[in-house]
Design a protein around this motif. Structure first.
Motif, PDB file in Angstrom:
ATOM      1  N   GLY A 538       0.780  -1.224   0.000  1.00  0.00           N
ATOM      2  CA  GLY A 538       0.000   0.000   0.000  1.00  0.00           C
ATOM      3  C   GLY A 538       0.811   1.272   0.000  1.00  0.00           C
ATOM      4  N   VAL A 539       2.152   1.154  -0.099  1.00  0.00           N
ATOM      5  CA  VAL A 539       3.034   2.319  -0.096  1.00  0.00           C
ATOM      6  C   VAL A 539       3.787   2.362  -1.422  1.00  0.00           C
ATOM      7  N   THR A 540       3.736   3.500  -2.084  1.00  0.00           N
ATOM      8  CA  THR A 540       4.409   3.640  -3.368  1.00  0.00           C
ATOM      9  C   THR A 540       5.913   3.778  -3.171  1.00  0.00           C
ATOM     10  N   GLU A 541       6.696   3.095  -4.039  1.00  0.00           N
ATOM     11  CA  GLU A 541       8.149   3.193  -3.958  1.00  0.00           C
ATOM     12  C   GLU A 541       8.707   3.467  -5.345  1.00  0.00           C
ATOM     13  N   ILE A 542       9.980   3.797  -5.389  1.00  0.00           N
ATOM     14  CA  ILE A 542      10.693   3.924  -6.655  1.00  0.00           C
ATOM     15  C   ILE A 542      11.917   3.025  -6.610  1.00  0.00           C
ATOM     16  N   GLY A 543      12.394   2.639  -7.788  1.00  0.00           N
ATOM     17  CA  GLY A 543      13.561   1.779  -7.874  1.00  0.00           C
ATOM     18  C   GLY A 543      14.776   2.517  -8.395  1.00  0.00           C
ATOM     19  N   VAL A 544      15.952   2.133  -7.893  1.00  0.00           N
ATOM     20  CA  VAL A 544      17.229   2.666  -8.367  1.00  0.00           C
ATOM     21  C   VAL A 544      18.184   1.494  -8.531  1.00  0.00           C
ATOM     22  N   CYS A 545      19.035   1.554  -9.547  1.00  0.00           N
ATOM     23  CA  CYS A 545      19.943   0.450  -9.844  1.00  0.00           C
ATOM     24  C   CYS A 545      21.396   0.922  -9.769  1.00  0.00           C
ATOM     25  N   PHE A 546      22.267   0.036  -9.274  1.00  0.00           N
ATOM     26  CA  PHE A 546      23.675   0.365  -9.085  1.00  0.00           C
ATOM     27  C   PHE A 546      24.530  -0.582  -9.915  1.00  0.00           C
TER      28      PHE A 546
END
Length: 684
Positions: A538-546
């Motif tokens: 129920g919580v929006t997230e964003i993705g980041v890649c390394f």
């Protein structure tokens, strides 16, 4: 009250590193010793740049607090003539001064910049103005005023003068608000070396109040005399320090807080509040008394805001040479809660103390502003003579967070960056970087008499990160460092609705190792940022890649297979930081090394042994933090140890002597070999 830490025992033992506990979902580590986001340096060795600093407002009208700094021994214009500079605040602030303030009369040994202040709007044009003290100028002492605004320049607009030679007029300065209720801010000037005619006392001191107005002049409007103490002939030095007190009695007039440190053998220093009004009160309305045998109480003063959240304004008094039974010790700072006690009845409510001897703890104090971002005003106390991690008299600044249940245990300790740097010579609070939360602006003027250090000012952003949750999609991501392959992607979301994910600046995101094994790395460039709820909580997230090569650099010290804890950090578009912890299984390129630190037994009840190996001899600092990142115990306050294996006892108590409650805690070990962090559990 603050209690000294119990004695520690040191011996040899075996080692292990604690990384097996599950990673928490919130910020639950002790943040590293904060690094300044801005460093200002004096122009030449011996300048004593940073002896005075003020960041209490915006003088050029661009919306950011600015930094006015004094360099009392600058030789740039004449030997020891001194100088003052202005550095404009803002996200693009740099280490070069924007203005070097000029004085109408240049004279050797005038000590211009001994005191400085952003003094409020004295001339009523809508902009805050600058006051610079030059206490030996023309032997009478002078204060130079500079009108602020978009057209601010380096030319002095008004000069204020003392009435008697060598009274050190201008040694203390403060804009005290509108004391007489005429709609214009006023400025108070201390002359602590004033000696009355036919007086048996030396350097009694006095103070001057100058009213503001459209044609603000140099004529004193109210003269304040030291309050005599029966039978005392010691130096009172009334007017050594001054600060705005706010409207203490809520009568619509601003009041004044003045220190009288009483530099003598039998006299106890103190501080006074004078109520504003028509007329302004020339006799003190309230006195703040330290305990007996506290020397030089009043050498520094500050309003503290509502530190304990009881609805009343509190006040802070520094006593850097305090002692007991005639013995000079580390120094103290005293907090007096707000109220309406009669004269001489205001006794100490909270006593702050540093852990070392001869630290000059209390030489500078500041309060009344929120530096942690929790909505409560905080307190900062300088100890410029403290022997820090970086050498003798490196100096320290202790930060105490306010709020319900606020206590005398330091929450953050700022370490001086260099030997004899004397961090904490001066302190001011102001929002220099424009993130909506006050920053700590700290002077490190260097050791008096030294011609090797020019002096410095450091600006620290101490705001606590908003809590975030960082995680790998499968929660158990293994990173083989020896392999090439696709980037490793992490996701981040707000914890407990602390912020909106759409307000996070993707360009600010970094991944930082929490065990000191590498610098922070940036994510690989992405074509677009996608918001989603991949774990369906129920919580929006964003993705980041390394990129894999960046991760190899971040975890370069890892050997064998190990759980490594890192922090995913970033900033909102408003400038507020966010952070979340993530645990990753890292497979290094070689066999696992000898582990560096251990706590046994773990869980502990009630005691445990902390063991570590020191490969390089030098200073060792061990601190224990709770799950909210608050410092609860200084286990080793900068011990000098030889190389080899060592052991410290953890007695299950905090710095105030109370028993640690059950829960998860985090230790931080700092040595010449680097920093190590780990967890321990108290189970009862």
């Amino acid at each position: 009250m603050h209690h000294a830490p119990r004695a520690l025992s040191i011996a040899a033992t075996s080692l292990s590193l604690l990384l097996a506990l599950p990673a928490p979902t919130a910020i639950a580590w002790a943040p590293p010793a904060p690094a300044p986001f801005l460093r200002l340096t004096g122009a030449a060795p011996g300048d004593r740049f940073g002896v005075a600093v003020s960041a209490a407002g915006d003088v050029n009208g661009d919306g950011f607090s600015d930094i006015v700094a004094g360099a009392e021994w600058s030789d740039a214009d004449a030997p020891n003539a001194g100088r003052a500079t202005v550095t404009f605040g803002g996200p693009l602030a740099d280490d070069l001064p924007d203005l070097t303030l000029q004085v109408p009369i240049v004279q050797s040994r005038s000590l211009t910049g001994y005191a400085v202040a952003i003094a409020g709007d004295l001339n009523g044009d809508g902009w805050k103005d600058i006051a610079v003290g030059s206490p030996v100028s023309q032997f009478m002492g002078r204060v130079f005023l500079y009108w602020g605004g978009p057209s601010l320049d380096a030319i002095s607009d008004r000069t204020l003068g003392g009435l008697r030679s060598l009274e050190f007029f201008g040694a203390a300065l403060a804009g005290v608000g509108d004391a007489n209720g005429d709609g214009f801010d006023d400025v108070w000037v201390g002359a602590p070396w004033f000696v009355a005619v036919n007086s048996t006392a030396n350097r009694v001191g006095r103070g001057y109040l100058f009213y503001g107005g459209p044609a603000a002049d140099g004529v004193v409007d109210v003269l304040f005399e030291a309050r005599p103490i029966a039978g005392v002939t010691d130096e009172l030095q009334f007017g050594t320090s001054v600060a705005p007190a706010g409207d203490v009695n809520r009568d619509g007039f601003d009041d004044i807080l003045v220190g009288q440190p009483a530099d003598g053998t039998i006299t106890t220093g103190r501080a006074y509040i004078y109520h504003g009004g028509i007329p302004v009160h020339r006799a003190p309305d309230r006195a703040f008394l330290p305990p007996a045998y506290r020397f030089r109480a009043g050498a520094s003063v500050s309003r503290a805001g509502d530190f304990n959240a009881d609805g009343a304004e509190d006040y802070l008094v520094g006593a850097p040479d305090s002692g007991e039974d005639g013995k000079i010790t580390a120094g103290r700072a005293y907090l007096y809660y707000g109220g309406q006690e009669p004269l001489d009845a205001a006794m100490v409510d909270v006593e702050f103390a540093g852990p070392g001897g001869y630290d000059a703890f209390g030489a500078a104090v500041a309060g009344g502003a929120d530096v942690s971002g929790d909505g409560y005003p905080d307190i900062l106390v300088g100890a410029p003579q403290a022997e820090g991690m970086n050498g003798i008299r490196a100096g320290r600044v202790y930060v105490y967070y306010g709020g319900p249940g606020a206590d005398a245990a330091a929450d953050v300790v700022l370490e001086g960056p260099a030997p004899d740097g004397t961090l904490g010579t001066s302190i001011s609070l102001g929002d220099v970087n424009g993130d909506g939360v006050a920053d700590a602006i700290v002077g490190a003027a260097g050791l008096q008499g030294s011609r090797t250090d020019s002096g410095h000012i450091f600006a620290y952003d101490l705001v606590a990160p908003l809590p975030a949750r960082a995680f790998a999609h499968d929660e158990h991501r293994t990173i083989p460092l020896h392999e090439h392959g696709a980037p490793i992607c992490l996701r981040v979301e707000a914890l407990d609705s602390a912020f909106e994910i759409r307000d996070l600046d993707p360009a600010s995101i970094r991944l930082r190792s929490l065990d000191g094994t590498g610098e922070a790395i940036q994510p690989a460039a992405a074509k677009r940022i996608v918001e989603s709820d991949s774990d369906r909580n129920g919580v929006t997230e964003i993705g980041v890649c390394f990129a894999r090569e960046d991760l190899r650099r971040l975890f370069a010290a890892v050997r064998g297979r190990r759980v490594a804890v890192a922090a995913l950090e970033g900033r909102l578009l408003t400038g507020r930081p966010i952070a979340g912890e993530v645990a990753l299984t890292v497979v290094g390129t070689g066999p696992a090394p000898d582990q560096a630190a251990s706590v046994a037994p773990n869980p502990m009840n009630p005691e445990a042994t902390f063991s570590f190996t020191l490969r390089t001899p030098g200073r060792v600092d061990v601190r224990l933090f709770d799950a909210n990142g608050r410092l609860v115990r200084t286990i080793a306050p900068g011990l000098n140890l030889s190389e080899g294996r060592h052991q410290l006892r953890i007695d299950g108590r905090d710095d105030r002597g109370g028993a640690l409650p059950s829960g998860v805690y985090f230790y931080r070990l700092r040595t010449p070999d680097g920093a190590t962090r780990g967890r321990l559990v108290v189970a009862k």
